[in-house]
Motif scaffolding. Structure first.
Motif, PDB file in Angstrom:
ATOM      1  N   GLY A 515       0.823  -1.199   0.000  1.00  0.00           N
ATOM      2  CA  GLY A 515       0.000   0.000   0.000  1.00  0.00           C
ATOM      3  C   GLY A 515       0.859   1.252   0.000  1.00  0.00           C
ATOM      4  N   GLU A 516       0.198   2.390   0.028  1.00  0.00           N
ATOM      5  CA  GLU A 516       0.928   3.650  -0.022  1.00  0.00           C
ATOM      6  C   GLU A 516       1.745   3.873   1.246  1.00  0.00           C
ATOM      7  OE1 GLU A 516       0.066   8.443  -0.673  1.00  0.00           O
ATOM      8  OE2 GLU A 516      -1.598   6.982  -0.684  1.00  0.00           O
ATOM      9  N   PHE A 517       1.194   3.431   2.393  1.00  0.00           N
ATOM     10  CA  PHE A 517       1.870   3.670   3.670  1.00  0.00           C
ATOM     11  C   PHE A 517       2.181   2.387   4.442  1.00  0.00           C
ATOM     12  CE2 PHE A 517      -0.903   7.350   2.830  1.00  0.00           C
ATOM     13  CZ  PHE A 517       0.077   8.334   2.704  1.00  0.00           C
ATOM     14  N   ALA A 518       1.684   1.260   3.971  1.00  0.00           N
ATOM     15  CA  ALA A 518       1.867   0.000   4.707  1.00  0.00           C
ATOM     16  C   ALA A 518       1.847  -1.185   3.744  1.00  0.00           C
ATOM     17  CB  ALA A 518       0.783  -0.157   5.770  1.00  0.00           C
ATOM     18  N   THR A 519       2.300  -2.306   4.251  1.00  0.00           N
ATOM     19  CA  THR A 519       2.320  -3.551   3.480  1.00  0.00           C
ATOM     20  C   THR A 519       1.610  -4.626   4.296  1.00  0.00           C
ATOM     21  OG1 THR A 519       4.401  -3.000   2.391  1.00  0.00           O
ATOM     22  CG2 THR A 519       3.791  -5.323   2.469  1.00  0.00           C
ATOM     23  N   THR A 520       0.732  -5.364   3.643  1.00  0.00           N
ATOM     24  CA  THR A 520      -0.010  -6.450   4.291  1.00  0.00           C
ATOM     25  C   THR A 520       0.516  -7.787   3.783  1.00  0.00           C
ATOM     26  OG1 THR A 520      -1.986  -5.079   4.520  1.00  0.00           O
ATOM     27  CG2 THR A 520      -2.278  -7.469   4.697  1.00  0.00           C
ATOM     28  N   GLN A 576      -5.752 -22.199  13.084  1.00  0.00           N
ATOM     29  CA  GLN A 576      -5.913 -21.267  11.958  1.00  0.00           C
ATOM     30  C   GLN A 576      -4.765 -21.423  10.971  1.00  0.00           C
ATOM     31  OE1 GLN A 576      -7.141 -17.236  13.108  1.00  0.00           O
ATOM     32  NE2 GLN A 576      -5.461 -16.447  11.835  1.00  0.00           N
ATOM     33  N   LYS A 577      -5.078 -21.658   9.712  1.00  0.00           N
ATOM     34  CA  LYS A 577      -4.040 -21.941   8.721  1.00  0.00           C
ATOM     35  C   LYS A 577      -3.374 -20.683   8.185  1.00  0.00           C
ATOM     36  CE  LYS A 577      -3.098 -25.503   7.690  1.00  0.00           C
ATOM     37  NZ  LYS A 577      -2.147 -26.412   8.363  1.00  0.00           N
ATOM     38  N   GLU A 578      -4.041 -19.534   8.199  1.00  0.00           N
ATOM     39  CA  GLU A 578      -3.477 -18.302   7.653  1.00  0.00           C
ATOM     40  C   GLU A 578      -3.484 -17.195   8.698  1.00  0.00           C
ATOM     41  OE1 GLU A 578      -5.366 -17.174   4.025  1.00  0.00           O
ATOM     42  OE2 GLU A 578      -4.875 -19.066   2.996  1.00  0.00           O
ATOM     43  N   TYR A 579      -2.559 -16.259   8.505  1.00  0.00           N
ATOM     44  CA  TYR A 579      -2.422 -15.135   9.435  1.00  0.00           C
ATOM     45  C   TYR A 579      -2.019 -13.909   8.627  1.00  0.00           C
ATOM     46  CZ  TYR A 579      -0.792 -12.529  13.569  1.00  0.00           C
ATOM     47  OH  TYR A 579      -0.610 -11.594  14.557  1.00  0.00           O
ATOM     48  N   THR A 580      -2.682 -12.778   8.913  1.00  0.00           N
ATOM     49  CA  THR A 580      -2.401 -11.541   8.178  1.00  0.00           C
ATOM     50  C   THR A 580      -1.702 -10.541   9.095  1.00  0.00           C
ATOM     51  OG1 THR A 580      -4.309 -11.856   6.737  1.00  0.00           O
ATOM     52  CG2 THR A 580      -3.390  -9.641   6.868  1.00  0.00           C
ATOM     53  N   LEU A 581      -0.622  -9.997   8.591  1.00  0.00           N
ATOM     54  CA  LEU A 581       0.224  -9.068   9.336  1.00  0.00           C
ATOM     55  C   LEU A 581       0.381  -7.786   8.528  1.00  0.00           C
ATOM     56  CD1 LEU A 581       2.435  -8.534  11.609  1.00  0.00           C
ATOM     57  CD2 LEU A 581       4.048  -9.585  10.016  1.00  0.00           C
ATOM     58  N   THR A 582       0.140  -6.629   9.137  1.00  0.00           N
ATOM     59  CA  THR A 582       0.311  -5.343   8.451  1.00  0.00           C
ATOM     60  C   THR A 582       1.483  -4.605   9.079  1.00  0.00           C
ATOM     61  OG1 THR A 582      -2.039  -5.186   7.919  1.00  0.00           O
ATOM     62  CG2 THR A 582      -0.752  -3.153   7.830  1.00  0.00           C
ATOM     63  N   LYS A 587       6.441  -0.420  -0.237  1.00  0.00           N
ATOM     64  CA  LYS A 587       7.352  -1.211  -1.054  1.00  0.00           C
ATOM     65  C   LYS A 587       8.702  -0.538  -1.247  1.00  0.00           C
ATOM     66  CE  LYS A 587       7.522  -3.791  -5.412  1.00  0.00           C
ATOM     67  NZ  LYS A 587       6.771  -4.148  -6.660  1.00  0.00           N
ATOM     68  N   SER A 588       8.699   0.780  -1.397  1.00  0.00           N
ATOM     69  CA  SER A 588       9.951   1.497  -1.647  1.00  0.00           C
ATOM     70  C   SER A 588      10.874   1.489  -0.437  1.00  0.00           C
ATOM     71  CB  SER A 588       9.657   2.940  -2.058  1.00  0.00           C
ATOM     72  OG  SER A 588       9.064   3.655  -0.983  1.00  0.00           O
ATOM     73  N   GLN A 589      10.320   1.156   0.734  1.00  0.00           N
ATOM     74  CA  GLN A 589      11.122   1.156   1.953  1.00  0.00           C
ATOM     75  C   GLN A 589      11.660  -0.233   2.323  1.00  0.00           C
ATOM     76  OE1 GLN A 589       7.797   2.924   4.199  1.00  0.00           O
ATOM     77  NE2 GLN A 589       9.197   4.594   4.772  1.00  0.00           N
ATOM     78  N   ILE A 590      11.238  -1.254   1.582  1.00  0.00           N
ATOM     79  CA  ILE A 590      11.575  -2.638   1.947  1.00  0.00           C
ATOM     80  C   ILE A 590      12.539  -3.236   0.924  1.00  0.00           C
ATOM     81  CG2 ILE A 590      10.670  -4.951   2.423  1.00  0.00           C
ATOM     82  CD1 ILE A 590       7.975  -3.620   3.085  1.00  0.00           C
ATOM     83  N   SER A 591      13.624  -3.797   1.419  1.00  0.00           N
ATOM     84  CA  SER A 591      14.570  -4.507   0.561  1.00  0.00           C
ATOM     85  C   SER A 591      14.263  -6.006   0.510  1.00  0.00           C
ATOM     86  CB  SER A 591      16.004  -4.287   1.066  1.00  0.00           C
ATOM     87  OG  SER A 591      16.925  -5.007   0.287  1.00  0.00           O
TER      88      SER A 591
END
Length: 614
Positions: A515-520, A576-582, A587-591
């Motif tokens: 996202g613009e300010f976060a990544t999920t 629970q098989k899946e987990y969502t983390l924000t 994207k531009s801040q993550i290598s």
């Protein structure tokens, strides 16, 4: 009072009464006189054994181990090796055929009991190959002692496994598990496992052993030599006191050990050095070009004892001997039997570190290896990898000392022949499966525990386990009690999955939405063992940010870890098989981002654990 309520009370009483009572352990004192016929590889023995029953039970029979009776054609060991074929212990067979089947009659192992008495009265006994059942003249009541005397003769077997004559490097006699040894009795009853190739268990005992042998022989043993000035090898000013048969008597003592082992050869050299704040170390070996690395190993062995003392608990005995003998490496009280030849100094030191590490597990902690080989072999392997990483740092830095073990485990799992670590040591169907269950799964039990509770907590657990249980006979239940108390976590689920099953860990990054300010990030549990998850990102300015996703079954989370500071997220329910983390990075801040940057998690498929962001 209705019947249903009575039934509930009865069941509750039965459950409570089945719980383990106050801890106790039996005690034995051996006094042996041994006369060795070195030419014919036999000996005659007389033994006085004072046995103290500290249990709450009255004992009407006792059991002894006669291990050497296994080394002959048709024995249970021979049958076991023949049935397993190439899937068994490679040292016991050649091309899938049992080596025991071809032992010549004159080289078969034997322990022939002439008689046994209790307080001077003859006893009836039955020899069931490697186990001797003795019917007592009078019961041994709780908190009382009795005295057994016995006479026997023995044939030192052809060297096949651990003990024997004329090993592959020319050592005359490796004499281990060699005397009639009383079995351990504890809350679980008598430890009367037949000897078919694996490990040993015994009560803590004191030893006074007098060995009469030809004066030209040098003996290496796990104990204190009381008369070095009267025998060959230990005192340059020794004056040999040979009898009319040209024999001298070696007088050894040892306190509070599980066994007494020795080896004898005419070409042994004895060297010694003292570890500061540690034991006196003896090297007993055939000095030659083939054993040149023994001298180079001394500073590494010194450092090994110092690290072990500081990290895991003090070595409690006055000395330790590395003795050339046996068939690779096998640990005994205050000594180990190892092969003398090595291709490099680190190869030799690795063997010495592993076998020396057993002194903490097999001897000082004294687990029942027949029941829980993964505790002895696995914990020792953990020490081994950790200390070798310090003694011989890799040229290319690794994420942790256990990466090679993790890789071998992952490759082994793909073969589909894994067996649970909780199986009895001798009852694994496949030799390789036994090795991975005991050595690898046992070691990774501690690696995974450090991942779950944090390395600082694991270090506290190991120290406290030693403090509470050294020179006793702890079980994995005792270990887990301490681990749960120190970590504040419920860890029973982890012990069950890792030790009692062959289920595996497999987590994955399933989806990423920037996202613009976060990544999920959506994570998926594709495996069959639930775990807490460490998730990290590497920012474009080279900073690592760590997130901790606790597993709901632990009911808390690790507070600290040497592998970084962690921001704690909401619990991941094990169902629970899946987990969502924000995470608050675009994207531009993550290598890069991924599961377990420390590379400790025993995830069987790493391909879907890391994503490089481009």
């Amino acid at each position: 009072m209705n019947k249903g309520f009575i039934t509930i009370l009865t069941l509750l009483f039965s459950f409570l009464s089945a719980q383990k009572g106050p801890y106790y352990q039996q005690q034995a004192k051996y006094k042996m006189d041994i006369d060795v016929d070195a030419k014919n590889f036999t000996y005659n023995g007389n033994q006085t054994l004072t046995y103290t029953n500290n249990s709450p039970d009255e004992l009407n029979v006792v059991y002894f181990h006669l291990y050497w009776n296994a080394f002959k054609p048709g024995s249970m060991m021979d049958q076991r090796v023949a049935r397993q074929g190439k899937n068994g212990d490679s040292r016991l067979q050649k091309d899938g055929i049992s080596r025991l089947a071809s032992i010549p009659k004159e080289e078969e192992g034997a322990q022939n009991i002439h008689w046994i008495k209790q307080n001077g009265k003859d006893l009836k006994f039955e020899v069931q190959e490697t186990v001797m059942k003795v019917y007592l003249d009078s019961p041994i009541k709780p908190n009382t002692s009795t005295k057994f005397t016995m006479e026997w003769d023995a044939v030192i077997p052809m060297q096949i496994r651990r003990a024997g004559r004329n090993n592959s490097e020319g050592v005359d006699m490796t004499v281990t598990q060699w005397y009639p040894k009383i079995a351990e009795y504890d809350y679980d009853g008598w430890a009367t496992f037949d000897y078919v190739g694996r490990e040993f268990h015994a009560p803590f005992s004191d030893f006074e052993v007098n060995i009469k042998i030809d004066k030209d022989y040098v003996i290496g043993a796990g104990g204190t030599l009381e008369n070095p000035s009267e025998v060959k090898g230990y005192d340059p000013k020794a004056s040999l006191k040979a009898d009319k048969n040209n024999k001298v008597t070696w007088k050894w003592t040892a306190k509070n050990m599980l066994d007494f082992a020795w080896a004898a050869d005419r070409d042994y050299t004895v060297e010694s050095f003292v570890v500061l704040d540690g034991p006196k170390v003896y090297f007993v070996y055939q000095k030659s070009e083939k054993t040149k690395y023994w001298s180079e190993s001394k500073p590494y062995v010194t450092k090994f004892f110092q690290i072990m003392n500081a990290t895991y608990g003090r070595y409690v005995y006055p000395s330790y001997s590395f003795i050339q003998g046996g068939d690779g490496g096998m640990e005994y009280g205050m000594c180990t039997m190892i092969l003398g030849e090595a291709k490099s100094v680190d190869g030799l030191v690795g063997l010495m570190v592993h076998e020396g590490g057993h002194s903490w597990n097999q001897q000082i902690m004294a687990y029942n290896e027949s029941v829980r080989p993964w505790m002895d072999e696995g914990f020792t392997s953990y020490y081994d990898d950790s200390i070798m990483y310090q003694l011989f740092p890799p040229k290319t830095p690794k994420a942790n000392p256990f990466t090679a073990t993790l890789d071998r485990y992952r490759n082994f799992v793909k073969r589909g022949i894994e067996e649970p670590a909780g199986w009895l040591g001798d009852h694994h169907d496949n030799g390789t499966a036994y090795s991975f269950a005991s050595y690898y799964k046992g070691e990774l039990f501690l690696v995974q525990l450090g991942y779950i509770i944090g390395e600082q907590n694991l270090a506290l657990v190991m120290k406290e386990f030693y403090n509470q249980w050294h020179l006793k006979h702890p079980t994995d239940r005792d270990f887990m009690h301490i681990a749960q108390k120190i970590s504040g976590m419920d860890l029973k689920w982890f012990h069950h999955y890792w030790i009692n099953t062959t289920k595996t860990i497999d987590y994955a990054i399933k989806d990423i939405k920037y996202g613009e300010f976060a990544t999920t990030v959506t994570l998926e549990n594709k495996g069959s063992i639930p775990m807490p998850i460490d998730f990290s990102i590497l920012t474009t300015d080279k900073k690592v940010v760590n997130y901790q996703i606790p597993l709901n079954m632990t009911h808390t989370w690790k507070q600290k870890d040497i592998y970084g500071d962690f921001k704690t997220e909401a619990y991941w329910p094990w169902t629970q098989k899946e987990y969502t983390l924000t995470i608050p990075y675009n994207k531009s801040q993550i290598s890069a981002l991924g599961i377990d940057f420390s590379q400790r998690l025993a995830d069987v498929n790493l391909e879907d654990n890391l994503v490089e962001v481009k």
